[in-house]
Scaffold this motif. Structure first.
Motif, PDB file in Angstrom:
ATOM      1  N   SER A  59       0.814  -1.221   0.000  1.00 36.60           N
ATOM      2  CA  SER A  59       0.000   0.000   0.000  1.00 36.60           C
ATOM      3  C   SER A  59       0.842   1.262   0.000  1.00 36.60           C
ATOM      4  N   SER A  60       2.047   1.170   0.538  1.00 33.85           N
ATOM      5  CA  SER A  60       2.859   2.379   0.672  1.00 33.85           C
ATOM      6  C   SER A  60       3.827   2.612  -0.490  1.00 33.85           C
ATOM      7  N   LEU A  61       3.988   1.638  -1.366  1.00 34.79           N
ATOM      8  CA  LEU A  61       4.948   1.784  -2.464  1.00 34.79           C
ATOM      9  C   LEU A  61       4.394   2.683  -3.565  1.00 34.79           C
ATOM     10  N   ASN A  62       5.227   3.569  -4.082  1.00 28.65           N
ATOM     11  CA  ASN A  62       4.845   4.452  -5.178  1.00 28.65           C
ATOM     12  C   ASN A  62       5.064   3.791  -6.530  1.00 28.65           C
ATOM     13  N   ASP A  63       6.052   2.925  -6.625  1.00 22.74           N
ATOM     14  CA  ASP A  63       6.343   2.201  -7.867  1.00 22.74           C
ATOM     15  C   ASP A  63       5.260   1.135  -8.061  1.00 22.74           C
ATOM     16  N   GLN A  64       4.441   1.287  -9.103  1.00 22.67           N
ATOM     17  CA  GLN A  64       3.310   0.384  -9.322  1.00 22.67           C
ATOM     18  C   GLN A  64       3.747  -1.052  -9.587  1.00 22.67           C
ATOM     19  N   ALA A  67       4.712  -2.426  -6.218  1.00 23.73           N
ATOM     20  CA  ALA A  67       3.502  -2.583  -5.411  1.00 23.73           C
ATOM     21  C   ALA A  67       2.709  -3.802  -5.875  1.00 23.73           C
TER      22      ALA A  67
END
Length: 94
Positions: A59-64, A67
């Motif tokens: 949930s916290s990762l910006n890299d899709q 994630a």
């Protein structure tokens, strides 16, 4: 052979439906004579905590891409934990 799909999280009968799904999955596994791995209750607890941590990380990762990979890992961990829970509730076939 048709494969059942796991109940969705927003299903109001989720606990019962998931228990039925995983019981069926366990029975299919046993029917295929797959090797069983014994997991102690403390190991199941550790896997549950790891699944929570993986889900929070996803949930916290910006890299899709990262994630998505983390969500996939979380799903695998949840599946293993659910199978272990069902196996621990099922009577010993021996």
């Amino acid at each position: 052979m048709s494969m059942a799909t796991a109940p969705r999280d927003d299903d109001p009968a989720m606990p019962e439906a998931q228990a039925a799904y995983w019981k069926g999955a366990y029975e299919r596994m046993a029917a295929r004579n797959m090797r069983a791995v014994e997991i102690s209750s403390i190991e199941v607890l550790a896997l549950k905590k790891l699944a929570l941590i993986c889900g929070a990380l996803a949930s916290s990762l910006n890299d899709q891409t990262a994630a998505g990979e983390q969500r996939a890992l979380t799903k695998v961990l949840v599946d293993v934990v659910n199978r272990a829970d069902v196996a621990n509730l099922s009577p010993d076939p021996r």
